[in-house]
Design an enzyme around this catalytic site. Structure first.
Site, mmCIF file in Angstrom:
data_model
loop_
_atom_site.group_PDB
_atom_site.id
_atom_site.type_symbol
_atom_site.label_atom_id
_atom_site.label_comp_id
_atom_site.label_asym_id
_atom_site.label_seq_id
_atom_site.Cartn_x
_atom_site.Cartn_y
_atom_site.Cartn_z
ATOM 1 N N ASN A 1 -1.921 -11.042 8.378
ATOM 2 C CA ASN A 1 -2.975 -9.643 8.724
ATOM 3 C C ASN A 1 -4.197 -10.160 8.269
ATOM 4 O OD1 ASN A 1 -3.552 -6.882 9.382
ATOM 5 N ND2 ASN A 1 -4.198 -7.127 6.992
ATOM 6 N N GLU A 2 -5.030 -10.215 8.803
ATOM 7 C CA GLU A 2 -6.487 -10.376 8.483
ATOM 8 C C GLU A 2 -6.708 -11.602 7.576
ATOM 9 O OE1 GLU A 2 -8.031 -6.701 6.906
ATOM 10 O OE2 GLU A 2 -7.970 -5.870 8.788
ATOM 11 N N ARG B 1 3.776 -0.114 13.065
ATOM 12 C CA ARG B 1 3.556 -1.551 12.454
ATOM 13 C C ARG B 1 3.594 -1.221 10.812
ATOM 14 N NH1 ARG B 1 -1.823 -3.940 10.929
ATOM 15 N NH2 ARG B 1 -1.434 -5.905 10.581
ATOM 16 N N TYR C 1 -13.056 -1.587 12.610
ATOM 17 C CA TYR C 1 -13.319 -0.402 11.653
ATOM 18 C C TYR C 1 -14.794 0.047 12.199
ATOM 19 C CZ TYR C 1 -8.723 -0.311 9.427
ATOM 20 O OH TYR C 1 -7.639 -0.328 9.142
ATOM 21 N N HIS D 1 1.075 -9.155 4.852
ATOM 22 C CA HIS D 1 -0.151 -8.435 4.474
ATOM 23 C C HIS D 1 -0.734 -8.485 2.932
ATOM 24 C CE1 HIS D 1 -2.443 -4.630 6.510
ATOM 25 N NE2 HIS D 1 -2.911 -4.713 5.352
ATOM 26 N N GLU E 1 -5.238 -2.029 14.207
ATOM 27 C CA GLU E 1 -5.641 -1.165 13.021
ATOM 28 C C GLU E 1 -6.843 -0.446 13.524
ATOM 29 O OE1 GLU E 1 -6.277 -2.385 9.070
ATOM 30 O OE2 GLU E 1 -4.214 -3.503 8.892
ATOM 31 N N PHE F 1 -7.002 7.207 4.089
ATOM 32 C CA PHE F 1 -6.987 6.619 5.517
ATOM 33 C C PHE F 1 -6.178 7.486 6.336
ATOM 34 C CE2 PHE F 1 -9.723 3.149 4.064
ATOM 35 C CZ PHE F 1 -10.342 3.015 5.280
ATOM 36 N N GLU G 1 -5.403 2.087 -1.377
ATOM 37 C CA GLU G 1 -6.514 1.317 -0.490
ATOM 38 C C GLU G 1 -7.121 0.239 -1.416
ATOM 39 O OE1 GLU G 1 -7.403 0.930 2.391
ATOM 40 O OE2 GLU G 1 -9.217 -0.129 1.880
ATOM 41 N N TRP G 2 -6.152 -0.619 -1.780
ATOM 42 C CA TRP G 2 -6.834 -2.091 -2.514
ATOM 43 C C TRP G 2 -7.646 -1.772 -3.622
ATOM 44 C CZ3 TRP G 2 -2.981 -4.953 -0.912
ATOM 45 C CH2 TRP G 2 -2.318 -4.809 0.416
ATOM 46 N N ASN H 1 -7.910 -5.916 14.497
ATOM 47 C CA ASN H 1 -8.217 -4.732 13.494
ATOM 48 C C ASN H 1 -9.601 -4.556 13.460
ATOM 49 O OD1 ASN H 1 -5.281 -4.733 12.708
ATOM 50 N ND2 ASN H 1 -5.721 -5.522 10.716
ATOM 51 N N GLN I 1 0.948 -1.194 -0.038
ATOM 52 C CA GLN I 1 0.030 -0.110 0.274
ATOM 53 C C GLN I 1 0.843 1.320 0.109
ATOM 54 O OE1 GLN I 1 -2.734 -1.688 3.450
ATOM 55 N NE2 GLN I 1 -4.148 -0.322 2.388
ATOM 56 N N TRP J 1 -4.754 3.210 11.666
ATOM 57 C CA TRP J 1 -4.607 3.067 10.376
ATOM 58 C C TRP J 1 -5.181 4.341 9.641
ATOM 59 C CZ3 TRP J 1 -2.265 -0.724 7.530
ATOM 60 C CH2 TRP J 1 -2.467 -0.586 6.099
#
Ligand code: GBH
Length: 462
Positions: free
Chosen positions: A168-169, A78, A300, A123, A371, A433, A424-425, A298, A21, A417
């Site tokens: 990650n996730e 991180r 949101y 990630h 995050e 962000f 952003e993907w 993480n 990213q 984050w």
């Protein structure tokens, strides 16, 4: 009174990013392609045809970025290590020295500024060669590939990195990558997510096992996994809706955390997914159980959950919180809730409830929020970015974190984050962000009002 005074003195304050990213330099200095490079090349996958080719050019500007972090007063950073920058074809047959040099310089620079490096090993940027020739995360052998790569990182960076995050996730990889197909590698299936998740858990556990046996005795760091979870609030007080919300959380977070803390997938998943859910062998179970030194989270947003009727609901942005037909759940939001530009609702109390849910289910593990943050349509006006909505978001979420700690939750750190606006993907550069604005033409960074707000919270004496 500054926010910092509401937290323990040894609380970890940090910001977070990830390699693909922000780094850019995608084809430079021997980096191999990842599945995200390939995904970005496919027409229609990423908004605006964007890619991480240049991103924030952090590869060349990391010193400036770390100085900005130091200026904020954070004590931890991180970041993630790009697997294909270290091992261009994914295997440890070729080690890319330039990649090792880059992360060495980055880590040293953090330490020179008194910032502790927290390194994530995966990630989402799987080396494309492993996808093309070995079928990526659908192949159980990926767990060994990952463990080999992790060992290279421990060996080169473990003298200075004392906090490791394996994956990650995994939920995002499984659901968005293999269920809904909106993230790399873009597959849609109602079987593959469960297989991929199983392999990710084993990959995590194998890396942890190697760390603990071969590196921890000399390096004495901590290692864990980061999972993501949005809160699910029962839509009504009915028994059916309360069970629906509980089931939604089990399909989201307990899917990964139960095997690690309790030794198996949740009962609800075994019942509803039935023969599509892999079964742990005894050896796998033993490997995975107890494999995280801390609970990385993480978080949101929040949605209401209710028992689904006959109609399966259509997606919000990233869809419906998983494979909703498997969960028999409908998700919705309160129209009163404010939304970010991701269309994610701002519901600070959901964060506190989730922290309590984790503390209750897993016997109060040490938790780090790795995050939390929000996207808004930020633009400089006379050289300044007035992102009051982001300040409000952080202030409110952190207030709820402080409450949770007061009430006994063992929350030990918080990473915002993100440090920078970034790629952003699937949304490309359209979602910002960052605590720092990035002009993607000139690569200039501008600390937003939110970065100055953080600085004021973290340095109460000025
Ligand atoms: C994180 O994932 C990633 O780790 C990070 O790389 C990324 O940049 C950051 O978040 C921001 O996106 O559509 O209302 O159902 C976030 C995981 C999972 C959080 C899906 C929000 C959907 C909310 N996300 N969830 S909704």
């Amino acid at each position: 009174m500054s926010l910092k005074t509401k937290f323990p003195t040894d609380f970890v304050w940090g910001t977070a990013t990830s390699a693909y990213q922000i780094e850019g330099a995608a084809a430079l200095d021997g980096r191999g392609p990842s599945i995200w490079d390939a995904f970005c090349d496919e027409a229609g996958r990423v908004a605006n045809g964007d890619s991480g080719d240049q991103a924030c050019d952090h590869y060349h500007r990391f010193r400036e970025d770390i100085a900005l972090m130091a200026d904020m007063g954070v004590t931890a950073y991180r970041f993630s290590i790009s697997w294909p920058r270290i091992l261009p074809d994914g295997t440890n047959s070729t080690l890319n020295q330039a990649g090792i040099d880059f992360y060495n310089a980055l880590i040293d620079c953090c330490l020179e500024h008194g910032i502790q490096p927290w390194a994530t090993l995966y990630h989402w940027d799987l080396p494309q060669a492993l996808q093309e020739h070995e079928d990526g995360w659908l192949n159980p052998a990926m767990a060994d590939r990952f463990a080999d790569y992790a060992a290279v990182c421990f060996e080169h960076f473990g003298d200075r990195v004392k906090h490791w995050i394996t994956i990650n996730e995994a939920w995002v990889v499984a659901i968005l990558g293999y269920g809904q197909g909106v993230f790399a590698p873009g597959r849609t299936s109602n079987v593959e997510p469960y297989q991929v998740a199983h392999h990710l858990l084993l990959a995590h556990a194998k890396a942890v096992d190697i760390y603990r046996r071969q590196f921890k005795p000399a390096q004495s760091g901590l290692i864990g996994i980061t999972n993501n979870c949005d809160w699910r609030e029962p839509k009504t007080d009915s028994q059916a809706d309360r069970e629906a919300a509980q089931r939604a959380l089990e399909f989201f977070l307990a899917w990964f955390a139960d095997p690690i803390y309790l030794g198996n997938y949740p009962d609800s998943m075994r019942e509803y997914v039935a023969e599509r859910l892999p079964v742990f062998t005894e050896a796998e179970r033993d490997l995975v159980l107890g494999s995280s030194d801390f609970f990385g989270l993480n978080h949101y947003t929040t949605m209401y959950a209710s028992q689904s009727g006959d109609q399966v609901q259509e997606s919000a942005v990233y869809g419906n919180g998983g494979l909703s037909e498997d969960q028999q759940i409908d998700l919705s939001v309160d129209p009163q809730w404010k939304k970010t530009t991701m269309q994610w609702a701002v519901v600070p109390w959901g964060c506190r409830k989730l922290l309590h849910w984790i503390a209750d289910r897993y016997k109060n593990p040490p938790i780090y929020i790795t995050e939390n943050g929000c996207a808004y349509d930020d633009h400089p006006v006379d050289g300044e970015v007035h992102d009051q909505a982001r300040i409000d978001y952080y202030a409110a979420y952190l207030e709820e974190c402080a409450h949770a700690i007061e009430q006994g939750v063992d929350l030990r750190g918080y990473f915002a984050w993100s440090m920078l606006d970034n790629f952003e993907w699937a949304s490309g550069y359209g979602q910002r962000f960052g605590l720092h604005y990035v002009n993607f033409e000139t690569m200039e960074r501008i600390p937003k009002a939110s970065a100055r707000w953080f600085k004021a919270q973290l340095n109460p004496e000025g």
